[in-house]
Scaffold this motif. Structure first.
Motif, PDB file in Angstrom:
ATOM      1  N   HIS A 115       0.836  -1.285  -0.403  1.00 43.70           N
ATOM      2  CA  HIS A 115      -0.119   0.065   0.161  1.00 43.70           C
ATOM      3  C   HIS A 115       1.048   0.822   0.243  1.00 43.70           C
ATOM      4  O   HIS A 115       1.981   1.142   0.732  1.00 43.70           O
ATOM      5  CB  HIS A 115      -0.929   0.142   1.548  1.00 43.70           C
ATOM      6  CG  HIS A 115      -2.300  -0.841   1.307  1.00 43.70           C
ATOM      7  ND1 HIS A 115      -3.587  -0.318   0.288  1.00 43.70           N
ATOM      8  CD2 HIS A 115      -2.634  -2.079   1.598  1.00 43.70           C
ATOM      9  CE1 HIS A 115      -4.428  -1.876   0.585  1.00 43.70           C
ATOM     10  NE2 HIS A 115      -3.224  -2.904   1.152  1.00 43.70           N
ATOM     11  N   THR A 116       0.196   2.225  -0.258  1.00 41.82           N
ATOM     12  CA  THR A 116       0.790   3.824  -0.043  1.00 41.82           C
ATOM     13  C   THR A 116       0.214   4.663   0.983  1.00 41.82           C
ATOM     14  O   THR A 116      -1.319   3.704   0.918  1.00 41.82           O
ATOM     15  CB  THR A 116       0.878   4.497  -1.749  1.00 41.82           C
ATOM     16  OG1 THR A 116      -0.226   4.123  -2.653  1.00 41.82           O
ATOM     17  CG2 THR A 116       1.866   3.636  -3.036  1.00 41.82           C
ATOM     18  N   LEU A 117       0.413   6.032   1.008  1.00 43.35           N
ATOM     19  CA  LEU A 117      -0.686   6.738   1.354  1.00 43.35           C
ATOM     20  C   LEU A 117      -2.182   6.713   0.654  1.00 43.35           C
ATOM     21  O   LEU A 117      -3.175   6.992   1.386  1.00 43.35           O
ATOM     22  CB  LEU A 117       0.089   8.242   1.748  1.00 43.35           C
ATOM     23  CG  LEU A 117       1.330   8.487   2.400  1.00 43.35           C
ATOM     24  CD1 LEU A 117       1.788   9.688   2.241  1.00 43.35           C
ATOM     25  CD2 LEU A 117       0.291   8.020   4.707  1.00 43.35           C
ATOM     26  N   GLU A 118      -1.895   6.601  -0.647  1.00 44.10           N
ATOM     27  CA  GLU A 118      -3.304   6.479  -1.633  1.00 44.10           C
ATOM     28  C   GLU A 118      -4.276   5.662  -1.190  1.00 44.10           C
ATOM     29  O   GLU A 118      -5.043   5.503  -1.193  1.00 44.10           O
ATOM     30  CB  GLU A 118      -2.853   7.123  -2.969  1.00 44.10           C
ATOM     31  CG  GLU A 118      -2.303   8.772  -3.351  1.00 44.10           C
ATOM     32  CD  GLU A 118      -0.863   8.989  -2.617  1.00 44.10           C
ATOM     33  OE1 GLU A 118      -0.435   8.041  -2.434  1.00 44.10           O
ATOM     34  OE2 GLU A 118      -0.573   9.323  -2.266  1.00 44.10           O
ATOM     35  N   ALA A 123      -4.097   2.957   1.075  1.00 41.47           N
ATOM     36  CA  ALA A 123      -3.906   2.346   1.428  1.00 41.47           C
ATOM     37  C   ALA A 123      -5.508   2.391   2.564  1.00 41.47           C
ATOM     38  O   ALA A 123      -6.227   3.101   2.480  1.00 41.47           O
ATOM     39  CB  ALA A 123      -3.247   2.684   3.036  1.00 41.47           C
ATOM     40  N   GLU A 181      -8.574   3.015   4.992  1.00 47.28           N
ATOM     41  CA  GLU A 181      -8.175   4.874   6.112  1.00 47.28           C
ATOM     42  C   GLU A 181      -8.190   4.620   7.495  1.00 47.28           C
ATOM     43  O   GLU A 181      -6.877   5.689   7.588  1.00 47.28           O
ATOM     44  CB  GLU A 181     -10.193   5.349   5.732  1.00 47.28           C
ATOM     45  CG  GLU A 181     -10.696   5.904   4.569  1.00 47.28           C
ATOM     46  CD  GLU A 181      -9.290   7.121   4.311  1.00 47.28           C
ATOM     47  OE1 GLU A 181      -8.866   8.078   5.015  1.00 47.28           O
ATOM     48  OE2 GLU A 181      -9.415   7.128   3.314  1.00 47.28           O
ATOM     49  N   SER A 227      -5.396   2.931   8.087  1.00 45.65           N
ATOM     50  CA  SER A 227      -4.261   2.463   8.049  1.00 45.65           C
ATOM     51  C   SER A 227      -3.336   3.784   7.587  1.00 45.65           C
ATOM     52  O   SER A 227      -2.397   4.211   7.884  1.00 45.65           O
ATOM     53  CB  SER A 227      -3.457   2.033   6.949  1.00 45.65           C
ATOM     54  OG  SER A 227      -3.965   1.050   7.831  1.00 45.65           O
ATOM     55  N   LYS A 228      -3.688   5.366   6.788  1.00 48.28           N
ATOM     56  CA  LYS A 228      -2.929   5.976   6.335  1.00 48.28           C
ATOM     57  C   LYS A 228      -2.474   7.173   7.706  1.00 48.28           C
ATOM     58  O   LYS A 228      -1.125   7.689   7.421  1.00 48.28           O
ATOM     59  CB  LYS A 228      -4.746   7.349   5.384  1.00 48.28           C
ATOM     60  CG  LYS A 228      -4.796   6.805   4.531  1.00 48.28           C
ATOM     61  CD  LYS A 228      -5.481   6.921   3.027  1.00 48.28           C
ATOM     62  CE  LYS A 228      -6.386   6.297   1.972  1.00 48.28           C
ATOM     63  NZ  LYS A 228      -6.768   7.594   0.899  1.00 48.28           N
ATOM     64  N   GLU A 255       1.818   7.676   7.591  1.00 49.00           N
ATOM     65  CA  GLU A 255       2.238   8.553   7.749  1.00 49.00           C
ATOM     66  C   GLU A 255       3.092   9.232   9.167  1.00 49.00           C
ATOM     67  O   GLU A 255       4.079   9.341   8.611  1.00 49.00           O
ATOM     68  CB  GLU A 255       1.230  10.274   7.974  1.00 49.00           C
ATOM     69  CG  GLU A 255      -0.043  10.434   6.642  1.00 49.00           C
ATOM     70  CD  GLU A 255      -1.103  11.055   7.034  1.00 49.00           C
ATOM     71  OE1 GLU A 255      -1.556  11.738   8.030  1.00 49.00           O
ATOM     72  OE2 GLU A 255      -2.161  10.907   6.073  1.00 49.00           O
ATOM     73  N   ALA A 277      -0.405  -2.248   6.811  1.00 49.18           N
ATOM     74  CA  ALA A 277      -1.603  -1.276   6.079  1.00 49.18           C
ATOM     75  C   ALA A 277      -2.488  -2.034   5.477  1.00 49.18           C
ATOM     76  O   ALA A 277      -3.818  -1.445   5.588  1.00 49.18           O
ATOM     77  CB  ALA A 277      -0.682  -0.194   4.804  1.00 49.18           C
TER      78      ALA A 277
END
Length: 185
Positions: free
Chosen positions: A7-10, A12, A14, A16-17, A21, A38
């Motif tokens: 996963h990326t920040l985008e 992932a 909610e 896990s975001k 970070e 994530a």
């Protein structure tokens, strides 16, 4: 090949975001282990919490590295051994300690060796450690608190080591210079 998502920040979930970070704040990136974890915000939160608690134990940098790497090497974690090698260098742990842990050779002090032996006993015997091993650990200068802290750190490492085995987590670029494979006897 693993089908676990990195996963990326985008991408992932909610939950896990904010945890990813935190990863970026701590590491300057999202480590692939965190990217895999994530998928389960609960797992990632548990892992990050235990990682923070491990760093608050009474162990100094050398001792914490001994516990982390002893478990990583025993579990043959292709990801965590290189990652914790880099972490150990950043914590100013000596190359003699780092190399002895990676190569499973004697550590530079009897106290560190006693810590490795106890950690291995806890891992291999699943907590059913004999009295002689515990007595040797205490004779080396450790206390009950330290024995319990090994269990805390083992809990953290089970999460990461097992996830990395299941997901075949790719080693992040910054850790690749410390690639590791268990030496066969």
């Amino acid at each position: 090949m693993s089908d676990f998502k990195l996963h990326t920040l985008e991408s992932a979930p909610e939950g896990s975001k904010p945890l990813l970070e935190n990863s970026v704040k701590s590491f300057g990136m999202v480590p692939n282990l965190h990217a895999v974890m994530a998928s389960s915000p609960e797992l990632l939160l548990g892992y990050q919490t235990l990682h923070g608690l491990a760093q608050q134990t009474s162990f100094d940098a050398d001792e914490l590295t001994v516990v982390w790497q002893t478990i990583n090497v025993e579990h043959e974690c292709h990801y965590c051994v290189p990652a914790h090698t880099m972490i150990a260098h950043s914590m100013k742990v000596g190359a003699d300690v780092i190399d002895a842990l990676r190569d499973e050779t004697p550590l530079p002090s009897a106290k560190l060796e006693a810590l490795r032996n106890m950690t291995l006993s806890v891992v291999r015997d699943r907590g059913v450690v004999n009295t002689e091993s515990v007595d040797a650990f205490y004779s080396a200068g450790f206390e009950q608190k330290n024995l319990l802290e090994i269990i805390l750190i083992l809990s953290q490492k089970v999460m990461s080591n097992y996830v990395n085995h299941l997901a075949e987590t790719p080693t992040d670029a910054p850790f690749q210079e410390f690639a590791w494979e268990k030496k066969q006897a």
